[in-house]
Design a protein around this motif. Structure first.
Motif, PDB file in Angstrom:
ATOM      1  N   HIS A  83      41.278  46.013  42.019  1.00  0.00           N
ATOM      2  CA  HIS A  83      40.138  45.257  41.935  1.00  0.00           C
ATOM      3  C   HIS A  83      40.381  44.312  43.154  1.00  0.00           C
ATOM      4  O   HIS A  83      39.365  43.289  43.219  1.00  0.00           O
ATOM      5  CB  HIS A  83      39.966  44.340  40.567  1.00  0.00           C
ATOM      6  CG  HIS A  83      41.082  43.503  40.445  1.00  0.00           C
ATOM      7  ND1 HIS A  83      42.396  43.929  39.865  1.00  0.00           N
ATOM      8  CD2 HIS A  83      41.112  42.089  40.683  1.00  0.00           C
ATOM      9  CE1 HIS A  83      43.175  42.638  39.770  1.00  0.00           C
ATOM     10  NE2 HIS A  83      42.582  41.706  40.301  1.00  0.00           N
ATOM     11  N   GLU A  84      41.105  44.604  44.162  1.00  0.00           N
ATOM     12  CA  GLU A  84      41.170  43.853  45.502  1.00  0.00           C
ATOM     13  C   GLU A  84      40.864  44.631  46.671  1.00  0.00           C
ATOM     14  O   GLU A  84      41.711  45.043  47.246  1.00  0.00           O
ATOM     15  CB  GLU A  84      42.415  43.062  45.624  1.00  0.00           C
ATOM     16  CG  GLU A  84      42.602  41.788  44.827  1.00  0.00           C
ATOM     17  CD  GLU A  84      43.798  40.999  44.990  1.00  0.00           C
ATOM     18  OE1 GLU A  84      44.568  41.443  46.086  1.00  0.00           O
ATOM     19  OE2 GLU A  84      43.983  40.031  44.378  1.00  0.00           O
TER      20      GLU A  84
ATOM     21  N   THR B  75      47.388  40.870  38.158  1.00  0.00           N
ATOM     22  CA  THR B  75      46.675  41.127  36.893  1.00  0.00           C
ATOM     23  C   THR B  75      46.753  42.778  36.447  1.00  0.00           C
ATOM     24  O   THR B  75      46.716  42.955  35.253  1.00  0.00           O
ATOM     25  CB  THR B  75      44.998  40.830  37.159  1.00  0.00           C
ATOM     26  OG1 THR B  75      45.081  39.553  37.620  1.00  0.00           O
ATOM     27  CG2 THR B  75      44.038  41.189  35.753  1.00  0.00           C
TER      28      THR B  75
ATOM     29  N   CYS C 157      39.908  38.906  45.252  1.00  0.00           N
ATOM     30  CA  CYS C 157      40.543  38.157  43.722  1.00  0.00           C
ATOM     31  C   CYS C 157      41.502  37.207  44.225  1.00  0.00           C
ATOM     32  O   CYS C 157      41.076  35.833  44.216  1.00  0.00           O
ATOM     33  CB  CYS C 157      41.184  39.157  42.813  1.00  0.00           C
ATOM     34  SG  CYS C 157      41.535  38.472  41.359  1.00  0.00           S
ATOM     35  N   GLY C 158      42.745  37.410  44.451  1.00  0.00           N
ATOM     36  CA  GLY C 158      43.864  36.376  44.469  1.00  0.00           C
ATOM     37  C   GLY C 158      43.727  35.401  45.255  1.00  0.00           C
ATOM     38  O   GLY C 158      44.007  34.206  44.918  1.00  0.00           O
TER      39      GLY C 158
ATOM     40  N   CYS D 292      47.319  43.476  42.748  1.00  0.00           N
ATOM     41  CA  CYS D 292      47.267  42.023  42.203  1.00  0.00           C
ATOM     42  C   CYS D 292      48.010  41.993  40.881  1.00  0.00           C
ATOM     43  O   CYS D 292      48.318  42.924  39.931  1.00  0.00           O
ATOM     44  CB  CYS D 292      45.821  41.379  41.934  1.00  0.00           C
ATOM     45  SG  CYS D 292      45.475  39.959  40.931  1.00  0.00           S
TER      46      CYS D 292
HETATM   47 ZN    ZN Z   1      43.228  39.688  40.635  1.00  0.00          ZN
END
Ligand code: ZN
Ligand code: APR
Ligand code: ZN
Length: 376
Positions: free
Chosen positions: A69-70, A49, A176-177, A47
């Motif tokens: 984190h995905e 981030t 997440c995204g 991602c």
């Molecule tokens: Zn993210």
């Protein structure tokens, strides 16, 4: 499992310092303690981030760390006090907790949780100590997840159990995204049928927002990006019009006002740029326009008070407003039944070893989402 209760040695991509390539290392992952779960990560996407932390963040204390984190994976073992998960369960670990007990969890108005990583901004999930070590050093767990590791340990309030037949190499995107953009439209903006929307930034977050606008019944969706290569994909997700702000000699808000008889009903900023946030607000129609900040940056922004005095609403969203433990299983189901798209976000697939190539692709705007196979 044979590994339960023992330290696991496995592969992970370690970010030793900012602005440097990640290094594939052998790390040690400690067994889960009270209330914790150890997960074998099968797939993880990359991602924006991560790029922010690695290249743009001002806080260099967050290293050495394991990014990611995905991710999605399978429970390997659980610590004492974990009743809702068992080895073999398919799960998505997330950076936003849902403890179910705090003031915010009990309110239907928000997905914030008092116990979330986001409140502490300490990249440790098994607080106050990490379960990751490498070359004798403790390693942080970015956003509390750290899915660029074959195994992670995370507290159960951050883990979402999903359907047994969910394809992990696709539903990892929901961590997440995609959920962020989609929820920004359907939850935070509350896009209404027949409305006119504008989405700024067409990465996975923005495309998720376009998909949300479409599913909520918007009649016209403007997709705005300075990279025209993103336009084709935006149309796949439901954009009716595409605009490159650089192609005009006046502000994009004026262009949109002319095209929409005074401005759009809903605008969503999915870039993480304060100038774009302002443009998105200014693109909304006075009286009732709603603009949602989705992209993250730590810069300050400004706007003329008349923008709000004239009746516009400026809001922000975190993870699309979804309470993730409640919502992710439903979103997984929506994918399995064809209500939402996920495959279309995936432009590349790579092994963990190629992570620096994946970072390069994202940095140069060549990919929407790259899925990394973390363990085989
Ligand atoms: Zn993210
Ligand atoms: N105007 C319009 N679009 C822009 C502009 C601009 N001035 N600057 C960049 N963009 C576009 C890029 O061309 C790209 O298509 O924004 C898009 C951002 O997409 P990604 O880099 O793929 O990022 P994504 O993962 O979608 O995340 C977007 O949300 O979660 C946050 O930190 C994340 O701030 C980031 C944002
Ligand atoms: Zn809570």
């Amino acid at each position: 499992m044979a590994t339960a209760g023992k330290v696991i040695k496995c592969r992970a991509a370690v970010a030793w310092k900012p602005n440097a390539p990640l290094v594939i290392e052998e790390i040690e992952v400690g067994p889960p303690q009270e209330g914790e779960i150890r997960i074998k990560i099968v797939a993880s996407s990359l991602c924006h981030t991560e790029l922010f932390h690695l290249f743009e963040g001002k806080d260099n204390r967050g290293f050495p760390t394991i990014l990611g984190h995905e991710g999605a994976g399978v429970v390997e073992s659980v610590g004492p006090g974990v009743a809702d998960f068992k080895p073999g369960d398919k799960v998505i670990p997330v950076s936003a907790a849902q403890c179910g007990e705090c003031r915010f969890c009990k309110s239907p108005k928000t997905n914030l949780c008092e116990r979330s990583w986001l409140n502490y901004h300490v990249d440790l999930m098994s607080y106050p100590t990490t379960r990751f070590t490498c070359r004798g050093q403790p390693i942080l767990q970015f956003t509390g997840t750290g899915t660029f590791s074959e195994y992670i340990v995370i507290r159960q309030m951050y883990v979402v159990k999903i359907a047994d037949d969910a394809p992990l190499d696709r539903v990892c995107l929901l961590g997440c995204g995609v959920s962020t953009g989609y929820g920004a439209a359907v939850n935070t903006a509350g896009v209404t049928p027949g409305s006119v929307c504008a989405v700024f930034g067409l990465g996975a977050v923005g495309l998720g927002a376009v998909m949300g606008c479409k599913n909520a019944g918007a009649s016209r969706i403007f997709a705005v990006d300075i990279n025209e290569k993103k336009f084709e994909k935006a149309k796949v997700f439901g954009a009716t019009d595409v605009l490159n702000p650089k192609a005009y000699d006046k502000p994009i808000s004026e262009v949109l006002a002319e095209l929409t008889n005074g401005g759009v009903d809903f605008s969503l900023e999915c870039v993480g740029n304060t100038e774009v946030s302002r443009a998105a607000l200014e693109s909304c129609v006075k009286g009732w326009g709603v603009s949602v900040l989705v992209g993250y940056t730590d810069a300050d922004f400004s706007a003329k008070p008349i923008q709000l005095i004239s009746g516009k609403t400026w809001k922000g969203t975190l993870l699309g407003g979804f309470k993730l433990k409640d919502s992710l299983p439903k979103l997984v189901n929506d994918y399995m039944t064809g209500k939402i798209m996920l495959d279309e976000f995936i432009t590349h697939k790579m092994d963990l070893e190629q992570i620096n190539d994946a970072i390069h692709l994202m940095k140069t705007g060549q990919c929407i989402r790259c899925i990394l196979t973390i363990s085989k």
